[in-house]
Design a protein around this motif. Structure first.
Motif, PDB file in Angstrom:
ATOM      1  N   ILE A  56      26.950   9.617  -3.307  1.00 48.36           N
ATOM      2  CA  ILE A  56      27.037   8.709  -4.449  1.00 48.36           C
ATOM      3  C   ILE A  56      26.026   9.115  -5.503  1.00 48.36           C
ATOM      4  CG2 ILE A  56      27.831   6.636  -3.244  1.00 48.36           C
ATOM      5  CD1 ILE A  56      24.693   5.981  -3.117  1.00 48.36           C
ATOM      6  N   SER A  57      26.227   8.596  -6.698  1.00 46.88           N
ATOM      7  CA  SER A  57      25.218   8.716  -7.742  1.00 46.88           C
ATOM      8  C   SER A  57      24.692   7.325  -8.039  1.00 46.88           C
ATOM      9  CB  SER A  57      25.823   9.316  -9.014  1.00 46.88           C
ATOM     10  OG  SER A  57      26.388  10.584  -8.760  1.00 46.88           O
ATOM     11  N   ILE A  58      23.447   7.279  -8.475  1.00 44.62           N
ATOM     12  CA  ILE A  58      22.858   5.994  -8.856  1.00 44.62           C
ATOM     13  C   ILE A  58      22.274   6.133 -10.251  1.00 44.62           C
ATOM     14  CG2 ILE A  58      21.212   4.193  -8.237  1.00 44.62           C
ATOM     15  CD1 ILE A  58      21.316   5.203  -5.361  1.00 44.62           C
ATOM     16  N   ALA A  59      22.633   5.197 -11.114  1.00 48.21           N
ATOM     17  CA  ALA A  59      22.205   5.272 -12.506  1.00 48.21           C
ATOM     18  C   ALA A  59      21.633   3.934 -12.948  1.00 48.21           C
ATOM     19  CB  ALA A  59      23.385   5.656 -13.408  1.00 48.21           C
ATOM     20  N   THR A  60      20.822   3.971 -13.972  1.00 48.23           N
ATOM     21  CA  THR A  60      20.340   2.726 -14.558  1.00 48.23           C
ATOM     22  C   THR A  60      21.443   2.120 -15.429  1.00 48.23           C
ATOM     23  OG1 THR A  60      19.448   3.964 -16.426  1.00 48.23           O
ATOM     24  CG2 THR A  60      17.944   3.467 -14.612  1.00 48.23           C
ATOM     25  N   VAL A  61      21.446   0.818 -15.499  1.00 50.20           N
ATOM     26  CA  VAL A  61      22.356   0.112 -16.401  1.00 50.20           C
ATOM     27  C   VAL A  61      21.546  -0.378 -17.602  1.00 50.20           C
ATOM     28  CG1 VAL A  61      23.839  -1.905 -16.659  1.00 50.20           C
ATOM     29  CG2 VAL A  61      23.901  -0.566 -14.547  1.00 50.20           C
ATOM     30  N   SER A  62      20.429  -1.018 -17.305  1.00 48.68           N
ATOM     31  CA  SER A  62      19.472  -1.379 -18.354  1.00 48.68           C
ATOM     32  C   SER A  62      18.253  -0.466 -18.179  1.00 48.68           C
ATOM     33  CB  SER A  62      19.059  -2.834 -18.188  1.00 48.68           C
ATOM     34  OG  SER A  62      18.407  -3.003 -16.943  1.00 48.68           O
ATOM     35  N   PRO A  63      17.341  -0.459 -19.121  1.00 46.60           N
ATOM     36  CA  PRO A  63      16.092   0.266 -18.878  1.00 46.60           C
ATOM     37  C   PRO A  63      15.444  -0.292 -17.618  1.00 46.60           C
ATOM     38  CG  PRO A  63      16.244  -0.429 -21.178  1.00 46.60           C
ATOM     39  CD  PRO A  63      17.374  -1.100 -20.448  1.00 46.60           C
TER      40      PRO A  63
ATOM     41  N   ALA B 149       0.811  -1.219   0.000  1.00 41.71           N
ATOM     42  CA  ALA B 149       0.000   0.000   0.000  1.00 41.71           C
ATOM     43  C   ALA B 149       0.845   1.270   0.000  1.00 41.71           C
ATOM     44  CB  ALA B 149      -0.923  -0.003   1.220  1.00 41.71           C
ATOM     45  N   LEU B 150       2.155   1.137   0.039  1.00 44.24           N
ATOM     46  CA  LEU B 150       3.010   2.328   0.037  1.00 44.24           C
ATOM     47  C   LEU B 150       2.683   3.208  -1.167  1.00 44.24           C
ATOM     48  CD1 LEU B 150       6.727   1.439   0.880  1.00 44.24           C
ATOM     49  CD2 LEU B 150       5.250   3.074   2.023  1.00 44.24           C
ATOM     50  N   PRO B 151       2.452   4.475  -0.950  1.00 42.23           N
ATOM     51  CA  PRO B 151       2.222   5.354  -2.101  1.00 42.23           C
ATOM     52  C   PRO B 151       3.500   5.487  -2.918  1.00 42.23           C
ATOM     53  CG  PRO B 151       2.277   6.618  -0.045  1.00 42.23           C
ATOM     54  CD  PRO B 151       2.334   5.177   0.340  1.00 42.23           C
ATOM     55  N   MET B 152       3.475   4.890  -4.077  1.00 41.99           N
ATOM     56  CA  MET B 152       4.692   4.765  -4.871  1.00 41.99           C
ATOM     57  C   MET B 152       4.450   5.317  -6.262  1.00 41.99           C
ATOM     58  SD  MET B 152       6.695   1.187  -5.676  1.00 41.99           S
ATOM     59  CE  MET B 152       7.224   0.862  -4.002  1.00 41.99           C
ATOM     60  N   GLN B 153       5.349   6.174  -6.671  1.00 42.76           N
ATOM     61  CA  GLN B 153       5.230   6.716  -8.022  1.00 42.76           C
ATOM     62  C   GLN B 153       6.132   5.918  -8.950  1.00 42.76           C
ATOM     63  OE1 GLN B 153       6.457  10.783  -8.345  1.00 42.76           O
ATOM     64  NE2 GLN B 153       6.376  10.730 -10.585  1.00 42.76           N
ATOM     65  N   VAL B 154       5.504   5.168  -9.842  1.00 43.75           N
ATOM     66  CA  VAL B 154       6.254   4.268 -10.712  1.00 43.75           C
ATOM     67  C   VAL B 154       6.696   5.014 -11.971  1.00 43.75           C
ATOM     68  CG1 VAL B 154       6.143   2.135 -12.055  1.00 43.75           C
ATOM     69  CG2 VAL B 154       5.009   2.272  -9.832  1.00 43.75           C
ATOM     70  N   ALA B 155       7.940   4.773 -12.371  1.00 36.64           N
ATOM     71  CA  ALA B 155       8.444   5.451 -13.567  1.00 36.64           C
ATOM     72  C   ALA B 155       9.301   4.501 -14.386  1.00 36.64           C
ATOM     73  CB  ALA B 155       9.257   6.675 -13.167  1.00 36.64           C
ATOM     74  N   GLN B 156       9.272   4.676 -15.688  1.00 40.50           N
ATOM     75  CA  GLN B 156      10.194   3.975 -16.580  1.00 40.50           C
ATOM     76  C   GLN B 156      11.407   4.859 -16.787  1.00 40.50           C
ATOM     77  OE1 GLN B 156       8.608   0.470 -16.992  1.00 40.50           O
ATOM     78  NE2 GLN B 156      10.499   0.930 -18.067  1.00 40.50           N
ATOM     79  N   VAL B 157      12.585   4.301 -16.682  1.00 45.86           N
ATOM     80  CA  VAL B 157      13.797   5.075 -16.907  1.00 45.86           C
ATOM     81  C   VAL B 157      14.643   4.332 -17.930  1.00 45.86           C
ATOM     82  CG1 VAL B 157      15.830   6.112 -15.841  1.00 45.86           C
ATOM     83  CG2 VAL B 157      13.730   5.858 -14.510  1.00 45.86           C
ATOM     84  N   GLY B 158      15.086   5.030 -18.949  1.00 50.82           N
ATOM     85  CA  GLY B 158      15.911   4.407 -19.980  1.00 50.82           C
ATOM     86  C   GLY B 158      17.285   4.031 -19.441  1.00 50.82           C
ATOM     87  N   ALA B 159      18.036   3.293 -20.219  1.00 48.45           N
ATOM     88  CA  ALA B 159      19.364   2.870 -19.810  1.00 48.45           C
ATOM     89  C   ALA B 159      20.302   4.073 -19.692  1.00 48.45           C
ATOM     90  CB  ALA B 159      19.924   1.864 -20.803  1.00 48.45           C
ATOM     91  N   TYR B 160      21.272   3.938 -18.796  1.00 49.15           N
ATOM     92  CA  TYR B 160      22.326   4.952 -18.640  1.00 49.15           C
ATOM     93  C   TYR B 160      21.811   6.307 -18.197  1.00 49.15           C
ATOM     94  CZ  TYR B 160      24.279   1.365 -21.645  1.00 49.15           C
ATOM     95  OH  TYR B 160      24.643   0.163 -22.189  1.00 49.15           O
ATOM     96  N   GLN B 161      20.757   6.332 -17.399  1.00 48.90           N
ATOM     97  CA  GLN B 161      20.265   7.603 -16.871  1.00 48.90           C
ATOM     98  C   GLN B 161      20.566   7.674 -15.374  1.00 48.90           C
ATOM     99  OE1 GLN B 161      18.785   9.771 -19.117  1.00 48.90           O
ATOM    100  NE2 GLN B 161      19.398   8.154 -20.549  1.00 48.90           N
ATOM    101  N   ASP B 162      21.017   8.823 -14.921  1.00 50.62           N
ATOM    102  CA  ASP B 162      21.140   9.019 -13.481  1.00 50.62           C
ATOM    103  C   ASP B 162      19.755   9.108 -12.859  1.00 50.62           C
ATOM    104  OD1 ASP B 162      23.863   8.985 -13.433  1.00 50.62           O
ATOM    105  OD2 ASP B 162      24.119  11.156 -13.456  1.00 50.62           O
ATOM    106  N   ILE B 163      19.569   8.402 -11.762  1.00 45.20           N
ATOM    107  CA  ILE B 163      18.316   8.538 -11.005  1.00 45.20           C
ATOM    108  C   ILE B 163      18.498   9.562  -9.902  1.00 45.20           C
ATOM    109  CG2 ILE B 163      16.607   7.324  -9.603  1.00 45.20           C
ATOM    110  CD1 ILE B 163      17.379   4.765 -11.124  1.00 45.20           C
ATOM    111  N   VAL B 164      19.612   9.474  -9.191  1.00 41.28           N
ATOM    112  CA  VAL B 164      20.006  10.527  -8.249  1.00 41.28           C
ATOM    113  C   VAL B 164      21.496  10.777  -8.426  1.00 41.28           C
ATOM    114  CG1 VAL B 164      18.244  10.062  -6.510  1.00 41.28           C
ATOM    115  CG2 VAL B 164      20.401   8.803  -6.444  1.00 41.28           C
ATOM    116  N   ARG B 165      21.931  11.968  -8.011  1.00 40.16           N
ATOM    117  CA  ARG B 165      23.331  12.333  -8.203  1.00 40.16           C
ATOM    118  C   ARG B 165      23.987  12.738  -6.900  1.00 40.16           C
ATOM    119  NH1 ARG B 165      21.522  14.911 -12.877  1.00 40.16           N
ATOM    120  NH2 ARG B 165      22.253  13.908 -14.791  1.00 40.16           N
ATOM    121  N   GLU B 166      25.293  12.491  -6.826  1.00 37.97           N
ATOM    122  CA  GLU B 166      26.112  12.960  -5.718  1.00 37.97           C
ATOM    123  C   GLU B 166      25.824  14.441  -5.470  1.00 37.97           C
ATOM    124  OE1 GLU B 166      30.169  11.853  -6.332  1.00 37.97           O
ATOM    125  OE2 GLU B 166      30.905  12.976  -4.607  1.00 37.97           O
ATOM    126  N   GLY B 167      25.596  14.770  -4.207  1.00 36.80           N
ATOM    127  CA  GLY B 167      25.314  16.158  -3.870  1.00 36.80           C
ATOM    128  C   GLY B 167      23.824  16.448  -3.735  1.00 36.80           C
TER     129      GLY B 167
END
Lengths: 250, 250
Positions: B102-109, B35-53
């Motif tokens: 740290i930064s976190i990025a997608t590797v695959s979509p 039941a967690l309110p969760m916003q679902v998103a598609q992210v393409g490959a090689y995109q940063d989701i969050v960045r250092e800082g």
DNA sequence: CGAGCAATTGACCGGCGTCAATGGGCGTGG
DNA sequence: CCACGCCCATTGACGCCGGTCAATTGCTCG
């Protein structure tokens, strides 16, 4: 605690939490920390405090001296993952992970304080903000390991060693133990080798290079930084990853 | 959650928690997670989701695909610290550390689900055991980084790569995604290089050696292990550090 | 169909490992 | 009290794992 080895206002544990918490400890919280039933022990240099595979029922804090977390390969090659100084709680994770995946040993003779898990859990319940600060500490430890990961693999041994020295001085300074960019460096060169992922021989060459460059001196287990800007530049040192409250609370 | 992309009994998040928690989730707890309110998103490959800082106000879970945590030197050299698969919550730490190191990025979509910190905090209050499991997950992530530290620095590139493959297969198997020691391996060789702390060219040589030794095949981004015992031996792989509940709960 | 990057391989190079020797500090036992 | 042993510190010579450079091929996507 059971034995008053430190006056409350200088207690390493209290200092550590104040250096990283995003709030100021209340009198009550300080008292609760100070009142933790703690069994204080002297441990000689190069002794394991806990070992990989253990299932501890207590955790401990370093009150004095330097300890390290390490793992070994089957072939017996050692890798030091982290150094711990006064106030650190290196095995706080054992509250949630039953089986230790690491060993923790003293580097210099240490004074350590053991606290039963039950007492810690009680503290976390009665003083949630202290719990948060301890979680922060654990997460910061993880951040430090990640910074080391970046070092070993993407920086050469010269930068790596410079980085280690920058980190140690900064962390000690944050708890008031290195006001003038000088500190005891109890680890031998073979131990530094295990921390940097190189060989003892190459540690020696690298230290020689850092000395020759005029950045540091290292004599009689005492490290002195002469050119802090030069050292941080060589290391690409940016203390953000240490998450010190002084910098992050803004 | 707001969008029912996964039936509750196969929800990646639920599976992950079940794979590491030291207890069995109650119906209520499963429902709370779902039941967690969760916003679902598609992210393409090689995109940063969050960045250092960044100073995130939410965290996210990987629902599908592979993501990675990384840091970079000033010179732009990248180091991958961890891979994240379905069910992982790579930036859970942002609950306590305001500034990301740290930064976190997608590797695959990827399909990812964002959850506001406030909602997570509410969940932790209402279902403390779930909170404990999430802390366990965070601590396990740290343990994995430590195992990688041992690899980079004290094992050669051949063992390191074997170790990475063993870990991925084991982790995927624990959430039911690699029942037969085969899995998608979406990362390119230059990306593997960043994860292992070597160069792309040497990744290629090392994979060739693993193939020649008859341990694996790797074609069209698909990894198959032919000789599991041989691979684990080459890697000195011991899954204790993954703290899977199946093994640790005893 | 062309640009761009991944994959692969060969040739060569260099940082760090290995081996070996010397000197020094320190604890221990005769 | 000194001698011995052990390990740390230091340095030189040499070797190798993995880095660098470069060329070719193939895939993918616009």
């Amino acid at each position: 605690m059971t034995e008053s080895v430190h006056p409350i206002h200088k207690h390493p544990f209290v200092r550590k939490i104040e250096s990283i918490a995003l709030f100021t400890l209340s009198v009550d919280e300080r008292a609760a920390l100070f009142a933790l039933p703690m069994q204080v022990a002297q441990v000689g240099a190069y002794q394991d405090i806990v070992r990989e595979g253990d299932r501890p029922s207590r955790c401990f804090t370093v009150l004095e001296g330097v300890a390290c977390t390490y793992k070994s390969t089957q072939a017996g090659k050692r890798r030091v993952m982290a150094y711990h100084v006064a106030g650190d709680v290196p095995d706080f994770q054992s509250l949630h992970l039953k089986v230790l995946d690491i060993s923790i040993a003293t580097v210099s003779p240490c004074q350590v304080g053991f606290v039963q898990h039950d007492a810690v859990r009680a503290l976390l319940r009665s003083h949630p903000r202290v719990g948060e600060a301890l979680w922060r500490a654990t997460l910061i430890d993880a951040a430090i390991v990640r910074e080391w990961m970046l070092n070993t693999g993407r920086r050469d041994s010269y930068a790596r060693m410079a980085h280690l020295f920058c980190e140690l001085i900064t962390r000690l300074d944050s708890v008031g133990l290195s006001p003038d960019r000088t500190c005891d460096l109890p680890m031998t060169q073979p131990e530094l080798a295990d921390a940097l992922g190189i060989t003892p021989v190459h540690v020696n060459r690298t230290i020689r290079d850092l000395k020759t460059a005029g950045l540091i001196t290292l004599r009689n287990r005492r490290l002195t930084v002469h050119d802090w800007d030069g050292l941080t530049a060589a290391a690409e040192f940016d203390p953000t990853y240490l998450h010190l409250s002084k910098r992050e609370a803004t």
